[in-house]
Scaffold this active site. Structure first.
Site, PDB file in Angstrom:
ATOM      1  N   THR A   1     -27.694  -4.260   3.668  1.00  0.00           N
ATOM      2  CA  THR A   1     -27.177  -3.448   3.715  1.00  0.00           C
ATOM      3  C   THR A   1     -27.409  -2.624   2.425  1.00  0.00           C
ATOM      4  OG1 THR A   1     -25.204  -4.489   4.488  1.00  0.00           O
ATOM      5  CG2 THR A   1     -24.519  -2.014   3.846  1.00  0.00           C
TER       6      THR A   1
ATOM      7  N   GLU B   1     -26.301 -14.546   3.817  1.00  0.00           N
ATOM      8  CA  GLU B   1     -26.597 -12.588   3.507  1.00  0.00           C
ATOM      9  C   GLU B   1     -25.300 -11.927   2.929  1.00  0.00           C
ATOM     10  OE1 GLU B   1     -26.514  -8.423   5.213  1.00  0.00           O
ATOM     11  OE2 GLU B   1     -27.262  -9.939   6.251  1.00  0.00           O
TER      12      GLU B   1
ATOM     13  N   LYS C   1     -34.094  -6.645  12.805  1.00  0.00           N
ATOM     14  CA  LYS C   1     -32.926  -7.229  12.807  1.00  0.00           C
ATOM     15  C   LYS C   1     -32.757  -5.887  14.152  1.00  0.00           C
ATOM     16  CE  LYS C   1     -29.265  -4.973  10.172  1.00  0.00           C
ATOM     17  NZ  LYS C   1     -28.458  -4.425   8.951  1.00  0.00           N
TER      18      LYS C   1
END
Length: 217
Positions: free
Chosen positions: A70, A42, A130
Site C-alpha cells: 500500500t 507484508e 500484482k
C-alpha cells in the site's frame, strides 16, 4: 536480490498481507502466520506504526521475509526502505516508485490490472506485477488468459484470493498469491485466537504444496 527473492517466493507461492489497526495485533498476526509456515509477510503501510512493526518483526522472525505494501508515494517507499522492508508492494504503477526501489536494490511489485498496465510495470523494471483487484476481472481465468501473451511476466494476484481458490490461481500460472482477509477470519480475530490462524496458514501451505506437486513438469 530481486531475483533471489522472487525464487524464494515462487517456492512457497504465498504472502500473508497484514493490515494492523494496532501494532501489537499486527505483531501477533505475523507470529501466528509464521508459526503456520508462512515465510513472506507484508505489513501494509497504512497499518499502525508500520515502520516500527517492520523493524520489530525483522528482529523477531529472522526466518521470514518482512515487506510492506500500500505504498503510494516515493516518500512512502523511502521510509519503508529505511525501516528495513525486504520487499515493496504498491496498488498502482508509478515509474518513480519502481525506480527508487531498483536504486535501493529492494524488490518492487506494483499493482496493475489491464495488460497495458502489467506490461508498463514490467518494462519499468518491476520485480513482478500484482494483479489487483483480481476478483473484479474473473479470478483465476483472467490469470490463465494472460499466460499466452504475457507468460514471461511473474504475476501475483491479490484482492479476492482465498484458501479455496489459491490452488486454482497457481494452476492458472500465478507465481504466488497474496492473501489478506480470508487468512484472518473475523471470529478468530475477535477472540485473538492466534493458534486458529496459525492452523489456517498450515492448511494453506499444505494445499499449495499439493498443488505445486500436481502441476510440476
Amino acid at each position: 536480490m530481486s531475483r533471489s527473492w522472487l525464487t524464494q517466493l515462487q517456492q512457497q507461492s504465498c504472502i500473508a498481507v497484514i493490515r494492523a489497526p494496532e501494532l501489537e495485533v499486527g505483531r501477533q498476526l505475523a507470529h501466528a502466520v509464521a508459526s503456520g509456515g508462512m515465510r513472506a509477510i507484508e505489513i501494509t503501510w497504512n497499518s499502525d506504526r508500520p515502520a516500527d512493526l517492520i523493524a520489530q518483526l525483522r528482529a523477531e522472525l529472522p526466518d521470514c521475509t518482512i515487506g510492506t505494501g500500500t505504498l503510494m508515494t516515493v516518500d512512502d517507499v523511502e521510509r519503508a526502505i529505511a525501516a528495513g522492508a525486504q520487499f515493496l508492494f504498491s496498488p498502482h504503477v508509478n515509474p518513480d516508485l519502481i525506480a527508487r526501489a531498483i536504486a535501493a536494490e529492494v524488490p518492487i511489485v506494483p499493482g496493475a490490472l489491464s495488460p497495458t498496465e502489467i506490461v508498463t510495470a514490467w518494462q519499468a523494471g518491476a520485480t513482478a506485477v500484482k494483479v489487483f483487484p483480481i476478483s473484479a476481472v474473473g479470478g483465476p481465468s483472467y490469470i490463465k488468459s494472460l499466460q499466452g501473451p504475457l507468460g514471461q511476466i511473474p504475476l501475483i494476484p491479490t484482492g479476492g484470493v482465498t484458501l479455496a481458490n489459491t490452488p486454482e490461481f497457481l494452476a492458472s500460472g500465478a507465481i504466488a498469491v497474496g492473501l489478506a482477509g480470508d487468512l484472518f477470519p473475523k471470529a478468530a480475530l475477535d477472540r485473538r485466537d492466534w493458534t486458529a490462524i496459525g492452523d489456517r496458514v498450515a492448511e494453506l501451505i499444505a494445499a499449495i504444496s499439493h498443488t505445486r506437486a500436481a502441476i510440476a513438469p
